[in-house]
Design a protein around this motif. Structure first.
Motif, mmCIF file in Angstrom:
data_model
loop_
_atom_site.group_PDB
_atom_site.id
_atom_site.type_symbol
_atom_site.label_atom_id
_atom_site.label_comp_id
_atom_site.label_asym_id
_atom_site.label_seq_id
_atom_site.Cartn_x
_atom_site.Cartn_y
_atom_site.Cartn_z
ATOM 1 N N PHE A 166 0.681 -1.091 -0.057
ATOM 2 C CA PHE A 166 -0.045 0.016 -0.042
ATOM 3 C C PHE A 166 1.017 1.468 0.033
ATOM 4 O O PHE A 166 0.194 2.257 -0.327
ATOM 5 C CB PHE A 166 -0.980 0.077 1.178
ATOM 6 N N MET A 167 2.154 1.172 0.309
ATOM 7 C CA MET A 167 2.819 2.456 0.313
ATOM 8 C C MET A 167 3.366 2.766 -1.495
ATOM 9 O O MET A 167 3.547 3.949 -1.797
ATOM 10 C CB MET A 167 4.436 2.061 0.655
ATOM 11 N N ILE A 168 2.994 1.701 -1.994
ATOM 12 C CA ILE A 168 3.233 1.914 -3.712
ATOM 13 C C ILE A 168 1.815 2.260 -4.289
ATOM 14 O O ILE A 168 1.622 3.131 -5.077
ATOM 15 C CB ILE A 168 3.994 0.852 -4.333
ATOM 16 N N PHE A 169 0.775 1.275 -4.014
ATOM 17 C CA PHE A 169 -0.556 1.354 -4.548
ATOM 18 C C PHE A 169 -1.521 1.258 -3.354
ATOM 19 O O PHE A 169 -1.871 0.775 -2.719
ATOM 20 C CB PHE A 169 -0.811 0.130 -5.234
ATOM 21 N N PRO A 170 -1.952 2.702 -3.007
ATOM 22 C CA PRO A 170 -2.595 2.889 -1.780
ATOM 23 C C PRO A 170 -3.958 2.489 -1.757
ATOM 24 O O PRO A 170 -4.606 2.281 -3.117
ATOM 25 C CB PRO A 170 -2.876 4.505 -1.733
ATOM 26 N N PRO A 171 -4.399 1.764 -0.830
ATOM 27 C CA PRO A 171 -5.752 0.909 -0.881
ATOM 28 C C PRO A 171 -7.051 2.127 -1.475
ATOM 29 O O PRO A 171 -6.944 3.363 -1.275
ATOM 30 C CB PRO A 171 -6.169 0.792 0.419
ATOM 31 N N THR A 172 -8.177 1.571 -2.164
ATOM 32 C CA THR A 172 -9.057 2.263 -2.753
ATOM 33 C C THR A 172 -10.112 2.614 -1.771
ATOM 34 O O THR A 172 -11.119 3.308 -2.054
ATOM 35 C CB THR A 172 -9.502 1.633 -3.898
ATOM 36 N N CYS A 173 -10.117 1.677 -0.597
ATOM 37 C CA CYS A 173 -11.194 1.915 0.368
ATOM 38 C C CYS A 173 -10.324 1.755 1.531
ATOM 39 O O CYS A 173 -9.310 0.962 1.594
ATOM 40 C CB CYS A 173 -12.334 1.230 0.079
ATOM 41 N N THR A 174 -10.863 1.794 2.723
ATOM 42 C CA THR A 174 -10.510 1.226 4.156
ATOM 43 C C THR A 174 -10.381 -0.330 4.088
ATOM 44 O O THR A 174 -11.245 -1.039 3.844
ATOM 45 C CB THR A 174 -11.374 1.669 5.093
ATOM 46 N N THR A 175 -9.142 -0.853 4.170
ATOM 47 C CA THR A 175 -8.899 -2.176 4.257
ATOM 48 C C THR A 175 -8.597 -2.815 5.554
ATOM 49 O O THR A 175 -7.595 -2.060 6.173
ATOM 50 C CB THR A 175 -7.901 -2.355 3.341
ATOM 51 N N TYR A 176 -9.249 -3.835 6.059
ATOM 52 C CA TYR A 176 -8.745 -4.358 7.371
ATOM 53 C C TYR A 176 -8.136 -5.606 7.290
ATOM 54 O O TYR A 176 -8.538 -6.494 6.437
ATOM 55 C CB TYR A 176 -10.392 -4.688 8.057
ATOM 56 N N LEU A 177 -7.326 -5.707 7.920
ATOM 57 C CA LEU A 177 -6.514 -7.185 8.277
ATOM 58 C C LEU A 177 -6.838 -7.454 9.686
ATOM 59 O O LEU A 177 -6.573 -6.793 10.750
ATOM 60 C CB LEU A 177 -5.197 -7.131 7.970
#
Length: 229
Positions: A166-177
């Motif tokens: 996600f540092m390179i391709f930021p998430p398109t929505c809030t993403t939970y792990l």
């Protein structure tokens, strides 16, 4: 480097214009499990479509609450195979381009039973979503993303891999792990889309801790190009 099983032949998607996209070949009509439209689980949401992809069962569900429409990927105790990944991406692609997804949909990955969890496979699937026109559609339509993995080193490894991606391709929505979907206390990492604030991570019983700020994809690509030149 992309795993060889993610190689594509450029073809035009039937729902797009003349733009050439790297899409999966159409699946045969009998590839899905027989599910009556709107079939209800006992006390659960309506199952609109379902398919066994070998290492997981993939379902498109109509929910009684937000996000209303959701693709759920529930892994079995099997190894990830090339054919299964192709089927999974084909299923998600059909939902992404469908009219019913125009109002938004969620993604849920339950990988707790996976025999040999692979962060590289998970990241390769995430990278697939950033290619071509799919990237813009995911920005417009994917409104929720949750991934559940076993606790311990697998959670830590997946969190590190997702954070780097996600540092390179930021998430398109809030993403939970997370490590559970039932609301029980457990390790949780939250990756927010750039316009929703600074990405943050959370551990069980502890306060929210700021994660590293996401840089734009352009900045990171320039950095990678400079360091590999």
């Amino acid at each position: 480097l992309k795993p060889p099983w993610l190689s594509r032949t450029a073809v035009a998607h039937p729902r797009t214009s003349e733009m050439a996209l790297q899409q999966e070949p159409a699946r045969p009509a009998d590839a899905r499990k027989a599910s009556a439209p709107g079939a209800m689980r006992s006390g659960g949401p309506a199952v609109l479509e379902s398919e066994d992809v070998g290492f997981a069962t993939v379902e498109l569900l109509s929910l009684a609450e937000w996000p209303w429409l959701e693709v759920q990927v529930r892994a079995d105790s099997a190894d990830i195979q090339q054919d299964g990944v192709q089927k999974l991406l084909g299923f998600i692609s059909e939902v992404l381009y469908s009219e019913r997804a125009a109002g938004g949909f969620g993604l849920l990955y339950d990988l707790r039973r996976l025999k040999n969890p692979s962060t590289s496979a998970l990241m390769a699937i995430a990278r697939w979503a950033t290619e071509g026109e799919r990237k813009e559609l995911f920005k417009q339509r994917c409104v929720s993303c949750k991934t559940c993995v076993p606790p311990g080193w697998r959670f830590a490894a997946t969190k590190a891999a997702m954070g780097a991606f996600f540092m390179i391709f930021p998430p398109t929505c809030t993403t939970y792990l997370m490590t559970t979907f039932d609301g029980a206390a457990g390790p949780t990492a939250v990756f927010e889309a750039p316009d929703e604030g600074t990405p943050r991570s959370q551990s069980s019983g502890g306060p929210l801790e700021p994660a590293r700020k996401s840089k734009s994809a352009d900045t990171m690509r320039s950095f990678c190009s400079a360091t590999t030149a």
